[in-house]
Design a protein around this motif. Structure first.
Motif, PDB file in Angstrom:
ATOM      1  N   PRO A 148       9.656   6.213   5.088  1.00  0.00           N
ATOM      2  CA  PRO A 148       8.454   5.511   4.282  1.00  0.00           C
ATOM      3  C   PRO A 148       8.432   5.565   3.113  1.00  0.00           C
ATOM      4  CG  PRO A 148       8.080   7.057   6.336  1.00  0.00           C
ATOM      5  CD  PRO A 148       9.337   7.018   5.681  1.00  0.00           C
ATOM      6  N   ARG A 149       8.146   4.319   2.149  1.00  0.00           N
ATOM      7  CA  ARG A 149       7.941   4.423   0.912  1.00  0.00           C
ATOM      8  C   ARG A 149       6.475   4.263   0.320  1.00  0.00           C
ATOM      9  NH1 ARG A 149       9.834  -0.482  -3.573  1.00  0.00           N
ATOM     10  NH2 ARG A 149       9.136   0.714  -5.246  1.00  0.00           N
ATOM     11  N   ARG A 150       5.900   5.316  -0.014  1.00  0.00           N
ATOM     12  CA  ARG A 150       4.462   5.426  -0.555  1.00  0.00           C
ATOM     13  C   ARG A 150       4.405   5.740  -1.929  1.00  0.00           C
ATOM     14  NH1 ARG A 150       2.501   9.322   4.515  1.00  0.00           N
ATOM     15  NH2 ARG A 150       3.286   8.027   6.173  1.00  0.00           N
ATOM     16  N   SER A 151       3.770   5.010  -2.635  1.00  0.00           N
ATOM     17  CA  SER A 151       3.317   5.401  -4.053  1.00  0.00           C
ATOM     18  C   SER A 151       2.307   6.393  -4.248  1.00  0.00           C
ATOM     19  CB  SER A 151       2.801   4.072  -4.702  1.00  0.00           C
ATOM     20  OG  SER A 151       1.567   3.911  -4.203  1.00  0.00           O
ATOM     21  N   SER A 155      -1.065   7.563  -1.664  1.00  0.00           N
ATOM     22  CA  SER A 155      -0.913   8.825  -0.654  1.00  0.00           C
ATOM     23  C   SER A 155      -2.223   9.227  -0.018  1.00  0.00           C
ATOM     24  CB  SER A 155      -0.285   9.882  -1.657  1.00  0.00           C
ATOM     25  OG  SER A 155      -1.375  10.381  -2.537  1.00  0.00           O
ATOM     26  N   ARG A 156      -3.307   8.805  -0.330  1.00  0.00           N
ATOM     27  CA  ARG A 156      -4.476   9.535   0.435  1.00  0.00           C
ATOM     28  C   ARG A 156      -4.819   8.433   1.520  1.00  0.00           C
ATOM     29  NH1 ARG A 156      -6.487   8.160  -4.780  1.00  0.00           N
ATOM     30  NH2 ARG A 156      -7.635   6.203  -4.922  1.00  0.00           N
ATOM     31  N   LEU A 157      -4.266   7.436   1.419  1.00  0.00           N
ATOM     32  CA  LEU A 157      -4.559   6.284   2.600  1.00  0.00           C
ATOM     33  C   LEU A 157      -3.773   6.700   3.948  1.00  0.00           C
ATOM     34  CD1 LEU A 157      -4.040   2.983   0.529  1.00  0.00           C
ATOM     35  CD2 LEU A 157      -5.984   4.258   1.190  1.00  0.00           C
ATOM     36  N   THR A 158      -4.316   6.174   4.889  1.00  0.00           N
ATOM     37  CA  THR A 158      -3.758   6.482   5.954  1.00  0.00           C
ATOM     38  C   THR A 158      -3.071   5.031   6.766  1.00  0.00           C
ATOM     39  OG1 THR A 158      -5.832   5.763   7.518  1.00  0.00           O
ATOM     40  CG2 THR A 158      -5.398   8.318   6.902  1.00  0.00           C
ATOM     41  N   GLU A 159      -2.432   5.337   7.846  1.00  0.00           N
ATOM     42  CA  GLU A 159      -1.528   4.006   8.351  1.00  0.00           C
ATOM     43  C   GLU A 159      -2.778   3.135   8.951  1.00  0.00           C
ATOM     44  OE1 GLU A 159       1.366   4.980  11.094  1.00  0.00           O
ATOM     45  OE2 GLU A 159       2.638   6.175   9.604  1.00  0.00           O
ATOM     46  N   SER A 160      -3.689   3.632   9.472  1.00  0.00           N
ATOM     47  CA  SER A 160      -4.838   2.784   9.871  1.00  0.00           C
ATOM     48  C   SER A 160      -5.491   2.038   8.680  1.00  0.00           C
ATOM     49  CB  SER A 160      -5.864   3.713  10.368  1.00  0.00           C
ATOM     50  OG  SER A 160      -6.912   2.919  11.026  1.00  0.00           O
ATOM     51  N   ASP A 161      -5.626   2.822   7.328  1.00  0.00           N
ATOM     52  CA  ASP A 161      -6.313   2.118   6.194  1.00  0.00           C
ATOM     53  C   ASP A 161      -5.305   0.855   5.934  1.00  0.00           C
ATOM     54  OD1 ASP A 161      -8.398   3.857   6.285  1.00  0.00           O
ATOM     55  OD2 ASP A 161      -7.216   5.192   5.000  1.00  0.00           O
ATOM     56  N   TYR A 183     -11.145   0.634  -1.281  1.00  0.00           N
ATOM     57  CA  TYR A 183     -10.363   1.742  -1.016  1.00  0.00           C
ATOM     58  C   TYR A 183      -9.822   2.664  -2.059  1.00  0.00           C
ATOM     59  CZ  TYR A 183      -9.590  -0.678   3.618  1.00  0.00           C
ATOM     60  OH  TYR A 183      -9.489  -1.226   4.715  1.00  0.00           O
ATOM     61  N   GLY A 184     -10.599   2.427  -3.257  1.00  0.00           N
ATOM     62  CA  GLY A 184     -10.291   3.313  -4.228  1.00  0.00           C
ATOM     63  C   GLY A 184      -8.937   3.193  -4.913  1.00  0.00           C
ATOM     64  N   ILE A 185      -8.175   2.134  -4.967  1.00  0.00           N
ATOM     65  CA  ILE A 185      -6.804   2.341  -5.570  1.00  0.00           C
ATOM     66  C   ILE A 185      -6.679   1.088  -6.578  1.00  0.00           C
ATOM     67  CG2 ILE A 185      -5.813   3.359  -3.595  1.00  0.00           C
ATOM     68  CD1 ILE A 185      -4.915   0.547  -2.526  1.00  0.00           C
ATOM     69  N   SER A 186      -5.896   1.046  -7.024  1.00  0.00           N
ATOM     70  CA  SER A 186      -5.606  -0.275  -8.225  1.00  0.00           C
ATOM     71  C   SER A 186      -5.244  -1.344  -7.632  1.00  0.00           C
ATOM     72  CB  SER A 186      -4.524   0.188  -9.193  1.00  0.00           C
ATOM     73  OG  SER A 186      -3.340   0.252  -8.484  1.00  0.00           O
ATOM     74  N   GLN A 187      -5.556  -2.521  -8.078  1.00  0.00           N
ATOM     75  CA  GLN A 187      -5.147  -3.883  -7.369  1.00  0.00           C
ATOM     76  C   GLN A 187      -3.714  -4.035  -7.380  1.00  0.00           C
ATOM     77  OE1 GLN A 187      -7.078  -7.123  -9.666  1.00  0.00           O
ATOM     78  NE2 GLN A 187      -6.005  -8.559  -8.602  1.00  0.00           N
ATOM     79  N   ALA A 197       5.960  -3.981  -0.196  1.00  0.00           N
ATOM     80  CA  ALA A 197       6.826  -3.309  -1.111  1.00  0.00           C
ATOM     81  C   ALA A 197       6.684  -1.734  -0.794  1.00  0.00           C
ATOM     82  CB  ALA A 197       6.750  -3.652  -2.493  1.00  0.00           C
ATOM     83  N   THR A 198       5.318  -1.431  -0.390  1.00  0.00           N
ATOM     84  CA  THR A 198       5.183   0.005   0.070  1.00  0.00           C
ATOM     85  C   THR A 198       4.498   0.023   1.421  1.00  0.00           C
ATOM     86  OG1 THR A 198       3.001  -0.071  -1.119  1.00  0.00           O
ATOM     87  CG2 THR A 198       4.969   0.835  -2.237  1.00  0.00           C
ATOM     88  N   TRP A 199       4.452   1.025   2.018  1.00  0.00           N
ATOM     89  CA  TRP A 199       4.054   1.218   3.549  1.00  0.00           C
ATOM     90  C   TRP A 199       4.565   0.033   4.334  1.00  0.00           C
ATOM     91  CZ3 TRP A 199       0.617   5.237   4.827  1.00  0.00           C
ATOM     92  CH2 TRP A 199      -0.030   5.885   3.981  1.00  0.00           C
ATOM     93  N   GLY A 200       5.882  -0.179   4.265  1.00  0.00           N
ATOM     94  CA  GLY A 200       6.484  -1.127   4.923  1.00  0.00           C
ATOM     95  C   GLY A 200       6.741  -0.487   6.375  1.00  0.00           C
ATOM     96  N   HIS A 201       6.786   0.550   6.673  1.00  0.00           N
ATOM     97  CA  HIS A 201       6.804   1.063   7.866  1.00  0.00           C
ATOM     98  C   HIS A 201       5.564   0.805   9.002  1.00  0.00           C
ATOM     99  CE1 HIS A 201       4.798   4.355   6.007  1.00  0.00           C
ATOM    100  NE2 HIS A 201       4.546   4.670   7.027  1.00  0.00           N
ATOM    101  N   VAL A 202       4.588   0.315   8.295  1.00  0.00           N
ATOM    102  CA  VAL A 202       3.043   0.128   9.159  1.00  0.00           C
ATOM    103  C   VAL A 202       3.434  -1.281   9.503  1.00  0.00           C
ATOM    104  CG1 VAL A 202       0.600  -0.039   8.796  1.00  0.00           C
ATOM    105  CG2 VAL A 202       2.081   1.787   7.764  1.00  0.00           C
ATOM    106  N   ALA A 203       3.365  -1.604  10.754  1.00  0.00           N
ATOM    107  CA  ALA A 203       3.328  -2.939  11.682  1.00  0.00           C
ATOM    108  C   ALA A 203       2.095  -3.923  11.166  1.00  0.00           C
ATOM    109  CB  ALA A 203       3.456  -2.998  12.973  1.00  0.00           C
TER     110      ALA A 203
END
Length: 203
Positions: A148-151, A155-161, A183-187, A197-203
């Motif tokens: 899984p590619r996560r920035s 990193s504080r996000l969950t797959e559900s988020d 969600y408290g992250i950047s645009q 491009a990130t979190w590609g493993h989440v369907a």
């Protein structure tokens, strides 16, 4: 060279046979410096001849070997990075001269020859892997499994988020800027998630 100055005995080296020293320390140092500068080139020639004679080589033979190698190291095929003259490589057991090497290759070859027998025994015994452990299959699966590619920013996000974010954006009525604020992250991080491009493993 004499300064002809009256000086204490501490300014002289050990006395000569007559009980005195003809030159003080400063005059002796100056004389030696002048001699070295005058005969520097001649001394360099003498040192080179002496060193080559230890390998049974003449200057002409060394120059012939160097020309045959194209003026470069016989092993790495490059000039010596230190700018020094190529070293004469020889078999330490038989004394047979083999070629001319740069300082780096000459040193590395010496280490290799010192460890060659023990290194070959080690590789013969363990080259295919340690027989007492079974990590090979685990390593293969680990390398083949998608990572899984996560920035760091998400990193504080969950797959559900992540799944919820994509569903909200697909449903319309919300912008990437709005999701970033929720969600408290950047645009930019939101855009990467939506494009998978990130979190590609989440369907």
């Amino acid at each position: 060279m004499h300064c002809d100055r009256p000086l204490p005995l501490t300014e002289f080296h050990r006395p000569d046979r007559d009980g005195g020293s003809r030159k003080c320390r400063s005059c002796r140092a100056a004389t030696r410096k002048t001699w070295r500068e005058t005969y520097r080139e001649k001394q360099s020639v003498y040192r080179r001849r002496f060193k080559l004679s230890q390998y049974g080589l003449t200057e002409a033979e060394y120059d012939s070997m160097l020309a045959a190698q194209g003026g470069i190291c016989a092993m790495c095929r490059e000039t010596c990075v230190s700018g020094r003259q190529l070293a004469v490589d020889h078999d330490h057991s038989t004394g047979v001269v083999r070629g001319l090497l740069c300082v780096k290759c000459n040193r590395q070859l010496g280490i290799f020859e010192a460890l060659r027998s023990t290194a070959e025994e080690y590789l013969a015994a363990y080259g295919a892997g340690n027989p007492h452990i079974s990590h090979g299959e685990a390593l293969r699966k680990q390398r083949e499994a998608p990572r899984p590619r996560r920035s760091a920013a998400t990193s504080r996000l969950t797959e559900s988020d992540v799944a919820q974010m994509r569903a909200r954006y697909a449903g319309g009525g919300v912008t990437q800027r709005g999701l970033a604020a929720d969600y408290g992250i950047s645009q930019n991080a939101v855009g990467l998630i939506l494009r998978r491009a990130t979190w590609g493993h989440v369907a």
